[in-house]
Every structure is written in C-alpha cells, then in structure tokens.
Write a protein that holds these residues in place. Structure first.
Motif, PDB file in Angstrom:
ATOM      1  N   SER A  79       0.883  -1.162   0.000  1.00 38.52           N
ATOM      2  CA  SER A  79       0.000   0.000   0.000  1.00 38.52           C
ATOM      3  C   SER A  79       0.927   1.220   0.000  1.00 38.52           C
ATOM      4  N   HIS A  80       0.508   2.325   0.606  1.00 38.48           N
ATOM      5  CA  HIS A  80       1.307   3.557   0.477  1.00 38.48           C
ATOM      6  C   HIS A  80       1.364   4.333   1.787  1.00 38.48           C
ATOM      7  N   LEU A  81       2.483   5.018   2.011  1.00 39.89           N
ATOM      8  CA  LEU A  81       2.628   5.845   3.219  1.00 39.89           C
ATOM      9  C   LEU A  81       2.315   7.313   2.944  1.00 39.89           C
ATOM     10  N   PHE A  90      -5.126   6.302   8.468  1.00 41.36           N
ATOM     11  CA  PHE A  90      -5.292   4.891   8.116  1.00 41.36           C
ATOM     12  C   PHE A  90      -5.081   4.602   6.635  1.00 41.36           C
ATOM     13  N   ASP A  91      -5.445   5.563   5.793  1.00 45.03           N
ATOM     14  CA  ASP A  91      -5.407   5.372   4.338  1.00 45.03           C
ATOM     15  C   ASP A  91      -3.979   5.057   3.892  1.00 45.03           C
ATOM     16  N   GLY A  92      -3.751   3.851   3.445  1.00 46.43           N
ATOM     17  CA  GLY A  92      -2.434   3.458   2.948  1.00 46.43           C
ATOM     18  C   GLY A  92      -1.523   2.939   4.039  1.00 46.43           C
ATOM     19  N   ALA A  93      -1.406   3.702   5.138  1.00 45.16           N
ATOM     20  CA  ALA A  93      -0.479   3.342   6.215  1.00 45.16           C
ATOM     21  C   ALA A  93      -0.813   1.957   6.780  1.00 45.16           C
ATOM     22  N   ASP A 124       3.907   7.740  -4.123  1.00 43.35           N
ATOM     23  CA  ASP A 124       2.871   8.650  -4.627  1.00 43.35           C
ATOM     24  C   ASP A 124       1.602   7.961  -5.119  1.00 43.35           C
ATOM     25  N   GLU A 125       1.041   7.097  -4.289  1.00 48.73           N
ATOM     26  CA  GLU A 125      -0.241   6.493  -4.661  1.00 48.73           C
ATOM     27  C   GLU A 125      -1.292   7.581  -4.869  1.00 48.73           C
ATOM     28  N   GLU A 126      -1.263   8.591  -3.992  1.00 42.04           N
ATOM     29  CA  GLU A 126      -2.329   9.600  -4.006  1.00 42.04           C
ATOM     30  C   GLU A 126      -2.234  10.554  -5.181  1.00 42.04           C
ATOM     31  N   GLY A 127      -1.105  10.556  -5.870  1.00 44.20           N
ATOM     32  CA  GLY A 127      -1.008  11.439  -7.034  1.00 44.20           C
ATOM     33  C   GLY A 127      -0.769  12.891  -6.678  1.00 44.20           C
ATOM     34  N   VAL A 187      -4.293  -4.754   1.970  1.00 44.52           N
ATOM     35  CA  VAL A 187      -5.298  -4.430   2.996  1.00 44.52           C
ATOM     36  C   VAL A 187      -5.495  -2.929   2.983  1.00 44.52           C
ATOM     37  N   HIS A 188      -6.742  -2.476   3.089  1.00 46.06           N
ATOM     38  CA  HIS A 188      -7.004  -1.035   3.065  1.00 46.06           C
ATOM     39  C   HIS A 188      -8.300  -0.776   3.829  1.00 46.06           C
ATOM     40  N   ILE A 189      -8.422   0.417   4.379  1.00 47.71           N
ATOM     41  CA  ILE A 189      -9.727   0.794   4.931  1.00 47.71           C
ATOM     42  C   ILE A 189     -10.697   0.996   3.763  1.00 47.71           C
ATOM     43  N   GLU A 190     -11.980   0.770   4.052  1.00 50.80           N
ATOM     44  CA  GLU A 190     -12.972   0.879   2.955  1.00 50.80           C
ATOM     45  C   GLU A 190     -13.077   2.308   2.408  1.00 50.80           C
ATOM     46  N   GLN A 191     -13.042   3.278   3.300  1.00 52.59           N
ATOM     47  CA  GLN A 191     -13.168   4.711   2.957  1.00 52.59           C
ATOM     48  C   GLN A 191     -14.595   5.100   2.577  1.00 52.59           C
ATOM     49  N   GLY A 192     -15.549   4.217   2.806  1.00 53.88           N
ATOM     50  CA  GLY A 192     -16.958   4.505   2.544  1.00 53.88           C
ATOM     51  C   GLY A 192     -17.781   3.859   3.663  1.00 53.88           C
ATOM     52  N   GLY A 355      -9.355   4.597  -5.616  1.00 55.61           N
ATOM     53  CA  GLY A 355      -8.249   4.048  -6.401  1.00 55.61           C
ATOM     54  C   GLY A 355      -7.211   3.428  -5.484  1.00 55.61           C
ATOM     55  N   HIS A 356      -6.503   2.442  -5.974  1.00 57.01           N
ATOM     56  CA  HIS A 356      -5.486   1.748  -5.174  1.00 57.01           C
ATOM     57  C   HIS A 356      -4.387   1.223  -6.085  1.00 57.01           C
ATOM     58  N   ASP A 357      -3.214   0.965  -5.475  1.00 53.51           N
ATOM     59  CA  ASP A 357      -2.123   0.370  -6.259  1.00 53.51           C
ATOM     60  C   ASP A 357      -2.535  -0.978  -6.839  1.00 53.51           C
TER      61      ASP A 357
HETATM   62 MN    MN Z   1      -5.112   4.573  -0.148  1.00 55.11          MN
END
Ligand code: MN
Ligand code: GLV
Ligand code: MN
Length: 409
Positions: A79-81, A90-93, A124-127, A187-192, A355-357
């Motif tokens: 995932s991404h830091l 939580f997002d990525g970390a 740079d996952e988040e762009g 693994v990622h949080i749903e974000q929704g 979006g995700h890697d």
């Molecule tokens: Mn993410």
C-alpha cells in the motif's frame, strides 16, 4: 499463527505521529520532507525486523522474506505511506504496516515456502505529483508523457525525487518482469460507509472503479470589476461556476452510476477588483463501467464548451489522466473468502470506489484487496477512523491468505 497485536498497534501509533496535524490527521504528501521521514522510519522498522530492505528506481520501498527458493515467484503485499493534503492516519499506512507485520510474523515462524514475499510502500499512490507513480513504474505502465505535467509542476516533482536521490529519467528502471509476479494483495480501509452500516467485518473487493482526471481552463478577459457593465464581461469565473453547477446536474439527472468531483478552482489573477481572466477547474470522474465513464467525460466536455461560449469565454483542456476500471482476481477472492470463513469474520463482496495500487497490478497478475470498516464512512480527512479490532481483523486475514497462497503454489 497470529499477528502480534501489540507490536502492530505500537507501530501504527508511531507512524501516525509522522506528519500528524493538530486535528489528529496526517499531512504527508508524496516526496515531501515528512514523507521522507516516514520512509526512514519504515526502513528502520524493516531492518529491525531482520528483513531485507530495498528501494527501487521509483522510490518503492520493499521488505523481502525468502523461503526455500530465493528466485521463486513473488507475492507482493503493499500500500502507500503518502497521504492526501490533510488526510487521515489509516489510508495506505494500515496496508503497509500490515504487509511488513505479516512478513515479520512469518519470519519469526521460520517461513520456508517456495514463494518470495515482498512488502511494498509504493511511491505517490495519491497522485500529489503523478497518480500511482510507484506501482505503475514497477509494472511498466508509465509513459514519458505521464511525467511531463506532474500536478505540482515539473520542478516540484524533480525536487521531491531528489530528496530520495532519484532522477525522473531513471523511474522506468523500476520496471519488473511480470513473469516474476505471482500475485498482489492489499489491505485497506474501505473509505466509505458500506461495511460499517452493514455490520460486516471484512470487504472482499470485486473490482476498482475507473478514474479520469482533467483540468478545464476557462479563459475570458481581465477587466475592472467596478466599471465594466455586467453584460459586457468576459468573466471566466462565471463560466467555471456555471459549469460546476451544470456538471452536478448532469450527473444527478443522467449518470447516477458515476461520481464527479471538482477538487480545485484556481482564479487568475485572483483579486477582489479584477474580473477573472482565467479559471482552471480540476475535474475528476469515476465509474465502474468504462463505456459510461467515457460517455460522461464527453458529455462534460460538451457542457464546459457550452458554458464557456455562453460567458463569451473559451475552453482549454489539459492532458487527461485515465485509469480504466479493473476486476479483482476470482481465485484470490475465493481464497480470501475461505480464509475469512475460517477466521469467523463476517464478510461481503464489494466494489471499490477509491483508487489503489492494486489496480496497477490487476492487468498484470492476479490481484485482490481486503477492506476493513471505516467509522462513519469518512476518509481523505482528519476524521478518518477505523476501530483497532477491525484493522487487526484485516491484517489477520492477510496473514492467513498469504499462508494459504504459499501452500497452494
Ligand atoms: Mn489509499
Ligand atoms: C485514492 O485514494 C483515490 O481514490 O483517489
Ligand atoms: Mn487515498
């Protein structure tokens, strides 16, 4: 075999302090000084665990765990830091910590599988500069034009890469041979709100939406804000504002299976007393269906053109970034389903609107994702939160999935 809950939590808390904002969020844009701090922290975390550490030409950081076959196919977990501006902890970390923790746990249990395990922090996952930069570079999906117009400009991009001792011309060297890649799990949080509202513990992702981004610049003419009669203004601000309202109406009326976001508008020259000469509007569109996404994009271009003309302005369209929707691998979804059942975790299959890697991997090798509930369904903001037990469930499921995957190779 279980995850070391206390250790994982301690590391989560430590990482959450790097780039922390006073509202309990994280401001850690890719390649910024705080991103470098987080990367240094991660390198130490990996080395302290006794895992092999590497960084590639795109700045992707890896931990490696080899079993019986040092040249065996690789299962990547990652995932991404990096974060969005003023984002959440939580997002990525969570996904990066989960990946390293799984390798650490397996290493402590004398991992002896045939698969090489690799935990990755993708750049740079988040762009902030170029979306999904690290994973696309790794998978040979990056073209020279993708690097020509980074979102914060070429100078900021080069300066960021320099902080890591990297050169933009070398990014392509991060490319891996697809034959080396056995699969990818994240693994990622749903974000929704879906999992939290349904009371489910786990989301097994079926697919990821397509995403298109483009900057529309409305160009009128600067003029005196007090003396120019209202009907004689070539007001780019009016064109941008009416476009925004019409775009929302278009989606509400005819594209309910799509979402749009106007994330920024930049006014030039940007003054109380000058009629705006130009306004740059950052538009993002998402949908699970590529045909619908394309149709929406064309429709919004037509709407923008019409609003520009109505305001005696012109429209200039920037280069557009385009990621197609992807499906997650059916075999890996079945493996995750079985592992969730064995752990007694209530799960549901669901699509990802974020979006995700994993979407870079999906067209190259089998890829799948595990979602955990997001409290209140909020994300990309400081209020982003997931109960620790929910996070732990996701990491336990990842561990069991990795064990099952390597046993079946
Ligand atoms: Mn993410
Ligand atoms: C990444 O978080 C995205 O969906 O933009
Ligand atoms: Mn994000």
């Amino acid at each position: 075999m279980r995850i070391n809950d206390e250790r994982l939590h301690r590391h989560f808390e430590a990482l959450s302090r790097i780039g922390a904002t006073d509202q309990q969020g994280i401001d850690r844009p890719a390649l910024s000084a705080v991103d470098i701090q987080a990367r240094t922290w991660l390198q130490q975390r990996i080395e302290t665990a006794g895992l092999e550490y590497r960084m590639d030409a795109a700045g992707n950081q890896s931990a490696l765990l080899t079993g019986r076959q040092p040249d065996g196919p690789r299962l990547l977990l990652g995932s991404h830091l990096d974060s969005v501006p003023n984002g959440g902890r939580f997002d990525g970390a969570l996904g990066v910590l989960a990946a390293v923790e799984v390798l650490h746990t397996l290493s402590e249990n004398n991992y002896a599988g045939d698969i090489v395990l690799e935990a990755v922090n993708f750049t740079d996952e988040e762009g902030s500069h170029v979306g999904l930069l690290g994973s696309r570079a790794m998978l040979g999906q990056l073209a020279a034009e993708d690097l020509a117009n980074p979102f914060l400009g070429r100078r900021a991009f080069e300066a960021g890469l320099q902080r890591l001792g990297l050169n933009p011309d070398d990014l392509f060297a991060a490319r891996r041979s697809p034959s080396q890649l056995a699969a990818y799990l994240e693994v990622h949080i749903e974000q929704g709100p879906v999992l939290a509202e349904a009371g489910d513990a786990i989301g097994i992702v079926t697919g990821i939406v397509g995403i298109r981004r483009q900057t529309f610049t409305f160009q009128g003419m600067a003029n005196h804000a007090g003396t120019t009669p209202m009907d004689r203004r070539r007001d780019a601000g009016r064109a941008a504002a009416t476009f925004a309202v019409s775009a929302w109406q278009t989606v509400a009326q005819a594209y309910r299976d799509c979402v749009i976001n106007i994330g920024d508008m930049r006014y030039h020259p940007g003054s109380f007393n000058v009629v705006p000469a130009a306004v740059a509007v950052d538009l993002e569109m998402r949908a699970a269906d590529e045909t619908r996404l394309k149709a929406l994009h064309q429709q919004l271009l037509a709407v923008a053109q019409a609003q520009a003309s109505a305001c005696d302005s012109t429209l200039a369209c920037g280069p557009h970034e385009h990621l197609g929707p992807v499906a997650m691998d059916e075999g890996l979804q079945a493996l995750l389903t079985q592992a969730a059942q064995e752990l007694g975790l209530r799960y549901r299959k669901m699509a990802s609107g974020a979006g995700h890697d994993a979407q870079s991997f999906a067209t190259v090798c089998p890829a799948a994702m595990i979602f955990v509930p997001s409290a209140g369904g909020v994300s990309h903001c400081p209020q982003e939160f997931s109960e620790w037990q929910d996070c732990l469930n996701g990491v336990e499921l990842l561990l069991q999935a990795v064990i099952a995957f390597s046993a079946h190779q």
